[in-house]
Design a protein around this motif. Structure first.
Motif, PDB file in Angstrom:
ATOM      1  N   ILE A 227       0.838  -1.204   0.000  1.00 33.61           N
ATOM      2  CA  ILE A 227       0.000   0.000   0.000  1.00 33.61           C
ATOM      3  C   ILE A 227       0.876   1.259   0.000  1.00 33.61           C
ATOM      4  O   ILE A 227       0.635   2.212  -0.758  1.00 33.61           O
ATOM      5  N   LYS A 228       1.918   1.252   0.817  1.00 33.25           N
ATOM      6  CA  LYS A 228       2.817   2.410   0.928  1.00 33.25           C
ATOM      7  C   LYS A 228       3.482   2.745  -0.406  1.00 33.25           C
ATOM      8  O   LYS A 228       3.637   3.910  -0.772  1.00 33.25           O
ATOM      9  N   HIS A 229       3.856   1.710  -1.160  1.00 30.77           N
ATOM     10  CA  HIS A 229       4.602   1.912  -2.411  1.00 30.77           C
ATOM     11  C   HIS A 229       3.719   1.749  -3.652  1.00 30.77           C
ATOM     12  O   HIS A 229       4.244   1.582  -4.765  1.00 30.77           O
ATOM     13  N   GLU A 230       2.406   1.833  -3.481  1.00 29.72           N
ATOM     14  CA  GLU A 230       1.487   1.493  -4.570  1.00 29.72           C
ATOM     15  C   GLU A 230       1.719   2.305  -5.844  1.00 29.72           C
ATOM     16  O   GLU A 230       1.687   1.754  -6.959  1.00 29.72           O
ATOM     17  N   GLU A 231       1.967   3.588  -5.725  1.00 29.49           N
ATOM     18  CA  GLU A 231       2.181   4.432  -6.909  1.00 29.49           C
ATOM     19  C   GLU A 231       3.417   3.988  -7.681  1.00 29.49           C
ATOM     20  O   GLU A 231       3.387   3.837  -8.908  1.00 29.49           O
TER      21      GLU A 231
END
Length: 383
Positions: A227-231
């Motif tokens: 989620i933190k690194h989704e982009e």
């Protein structure tokens, strides 16, 4: 034996029979309720899924997946080849074959179309599944969408005999790029066994690749990390997908997050970092004693310099051996490099039919012209 089968078509997983997983579990994770929920919650924007139950009387005896693809919603079919043939191919797909109904899973390679119970007569079940595909065409027509092509995919040479016996003789039988499969010998217990089995040339390649990746840190990523690194994850994935030979979909941005939420420890996500910056990732799915490789992404400039893709392949092999898996499904694409690490090509077949009888006559020639051809040399890295 009573072979009078019926079918039911479901458009959401909450409607599936409670015994659904009793058919799929232990046979194929990609037909379990949990995986189908992944599709329901994060399918590509141009994909609509239906789930098919086959019944003998009141008893569920088979399950199947259908995917409808609307190619008119594609931003691009793949930008690697910029040529006249590609432009023609893209135009034809848009105008004459843009609505495709698939019995199977277009996001995976291999027989992920259906699972039948041991009680079922396979020929009759396939005939029933064919009827279900006709019913789906009616369902889409009522919504204002005409299906151009119906296809059943991916099956081994041994499996296609049943299709021919089930009334598929008038369908165009096609063979696309092979599925690259790595069979792990029973005596291998660790990555070192794999290294020891390599010819000197390929052992040197292994050592060179590993040395190149010295500065890269590999991390197992959990849900909160994804989620933190989704982009960044999506950017890395999209770069690789955009540069493929040919695409019929792009993943939704929330796909990996949803996969981890629903499949939990059956879905593995590994990030590759340099100085705490995510520069690549790969994903694996545990499917019984088979390890399925899934989507990946990377920064192209670093990939070349650090031989990142090759290192990812070695990592997948090492993990699968260490954890006692029997086989690794490496799917299509990058055939030669997968061959160089030990995967073998397995021919996969499908059946397709155009709704328009006139178009169906030229469909085979058009398919052979438009299907991307990949010239590659098979390698044998082992002693």
């Amino acid at each position: 034996m009573d072979t009078n089968y019926s079918f039911k078509i479901y458009d959401n997983t909450s409607s599936l029979p409670i015994e659904w997983n009793s058919i799929s579990s232990g046979n194929n994770i990609f037909l379990t309720r949990e995986y189908l929920q992944v599709l329901e919650q994060s399918a590509p924007v141009n994909m609509t899924c239906h789930f098919i139950g086959l019944f003998q009387g009141e008893e569920l005896v088979g399950i199947a997946l259908s995917q409808f693809l609307n190619l008119n919603k594609m931003e691009s079919f793949g930008d690697r080849d910029k040529c006249v043939k590609t432009a023609i191919r893209n135009s034809v797909f848009k105008n004459f074959t843009s609505h495709i109904l698939i019995i199977g899973n277009n996001m995976l390679t291999g027989q992920n179309a259906f699972v039948f119970s041991d009680k079922i007569d396979t020929i009759q079940a396939l005939k029933t599944l064919k009827k279900a595909s006709e019913k789906l065409k009616v369902i889409f027509k009522k919504k204002g969408t005409k299906i151009h092509i119906t296809t059943f995919k991916d099956f081994s040479i041994e499996e296609i005999t049943n299709f021919e016996s089930a009334g598929f003789q008038n369908h165009f039988r096609f063979c696309t790029q092979p599925n690259m499969v790595f069979e792990i010998p029973n005596q291998w217990k660790s990555e070192q066994d794999y290294i020891d089995a390599l010819l000197k040339k390929y052992r040197d390649q292994y050592k060179r690749a590993r040395k190149k990746a010295d500065s890269i840190e590999k991390r197992k990523m959990h849900l909160e990390d994804i989620i933190k690194h989704e982009e960044t994850i999506y950017e890395l994935y999209h770069h690789v997908a955009q540069n493929a030979y040919f695409n019929t979909f792009f993943l939704a941005k929330n796909h990996f997050r949803t996969f981890k939420e629903l499949l939990k420890d059956k879905f593995l996500f590994y990030g590759y970092f340099i100085d705490n910056k995510l520069i690549g990732f790969n994903t694996l799915i545990k499917n019984g004693n088979v390890m399925d490789t899934y989507f990946l992404g990377y920064d192209e400039s670093i990939q070349r310099e650090k031989m990142l893709y090759l290192n990812m392949l070695y990592d997948m092999v090492a993990y699968s051996i260490n954890k006692g898996f029997k086989e690794i499904v490496f799917a299509r694409t990058a055939l030669e490099i997968k061959s160089s690490i030990g995967a073998k090509p397995k021919e996969m077949f499908g059946f397709a039919q155009h709704t328009n009888s006139v178009a169906d006559l030229v469909f085979e020639k058009a398919f052979n012209y438009l299907e991307p051809k990949v010239v590659w040399q098979e390698r044998n890295p082992f002693k």
